[in-house]
Design a protein around this motif. Structure first.
Motif: not given
Length: 316
Positions: A1-21
């Motif tokens: 498996m290749r290395p990756f970073t991880y974060e746990r979203a606390t709300d939907a708006r920040s999750a989609v913003r992080a995914a786009a950025e």
């Protein structure tokens, strides 16, 4: 498996913003499909955004008399819900037809809709696959295509969509609610979520980058009986060969196309008084096999006719 970073979203708006950025970001909830694909070096996300604990798991009544099912609800949670069981039995039947209890306990509604094909050439990185590597070709065209599509396929891809739940939701005329990185909320028919392969089979949905499914909304149940039938090689640990969801006068087919297939020709024939077999034959008049999947034409016809007759009997 290749290395990756991880974060746990606390709300939907920040999750989609992080995914786009974040380049190479992917959402993960139950992970029952994505983690397998990462281990096989098919999916290579640079960053995972865990949305599984977002408060999007509620199942509630809508003002229109239907149900709103949060995208983070597990498959088991939906199948066990009293309102779903009493009003949408075809959805319950489809869910328990897919995967094992352990998988259903982890898999989310949103993740179920976004799962990827089980085509053997997609899973084998030594073989050509336009879905996995655009422009490399489709090994299934002249290869082991027993499970291949018979409807809506193209010369670029003959893979099928594996979801059971999505087939029932299409028959129930469900809608999908999403949240885009801009903060805009969208709602559209689930039938419009997935794409046919055309020349770009690697583009599987109409979602924009970073868009997150937040809920599935069911209208009031249609008049008439409901039924889900599925055929597969064995009762467990085997993908489907064909499936049929019937809800009143609505019919949807699964495992026979790149997306859940709404059988509009069959529905029109049934409404005009045709028999179940004649109705499904009208739908399959546009079907074509790839060689080793010839049997799926007759199998789908028999399976659909039986499901339509069973649903009609339940609605009598």
């Amino acid at each position: 498996m290749r290395p990756f970073t991880y974060e746990r979203a606390t709300d939907a708006r920040s999750a989609v913003r992080a995914a786009a950025e974040t380049p190479g970001a992917r959402f993960i909830a139950g992970g029952t499909n994505l983690l397998d694909l990462m281990k096989l070096d098919i999916e290579r996300p640079a960053h995972l955004i865990d949305v599984g604990r977002l408060p999007l798991a509620e199942i509630s009544r809508t003002e229109a008399g239907g149900l709103r099912i949060g995208a983070m609800a597990t498959n088991s949670q939906v199948a066990a819900d009293r309102a779903v069981r009493s009003r949408y039995p075809v959805l319950v039947q489809s869910i328990v037809s897919g995967g094992s209890p352990q998988l259903r306990n982890k898999a989310s509604v949103g993740g179920n809709l976004m799962q990827r094909t089980r085509c053997a050439y997609f899973y084998d990185t030594s073989k050509p696959c336009n879905k996995r590597q655009p422009g490399s070709g489709c090994g299934a065209l002249e290869g082991l295509n027993r499970n291949a599509a018979i409807l809506g396929q193209s010369h670029a891809c003959i893979a099928t969509h594996p979801s059971d739940m999505a087939v029932a939701l299409v028959a129930l005329e469900a809608r999908v609610e999403t949240l885009a990185p801009s903060g805009e909320a969208r709602s559209f028919p689930l039938l419009e979520l997935h794409r046919l392969p055309g020349e770009t089979p690697h583009i599987e949905t109409h979602l924009i980058p970073g868009e997150l499914i937040t809920a599935v909304v069911l209208p009031p149940p249609p008049d008439g009986g409901q039924c889900y039938r599925k055929a597969r090689d064995r009762a467990s640990y085997a993908g489907g060969l064909a499936s049929v969801a019937v809800a009143g006068g609505n019919v949807a087919l699964g495992m026979v196309a790149h997306k859940p297939w709404r059988a509009v020709e069959a529905e029109a024939a049934l409404a005009a008084g045709a028999s179940p077999r004649d109705a499904i034959d009208a739908e399959l008049s546009q079907a074509a096999s790839a060689g080793r999947n010839d049997f799926k034409l007759a199998l789908t016809a028999r399976l659909a006719a039986a499901a339509i007759a069973e649903a009609k009997g339940r609605g009598a």
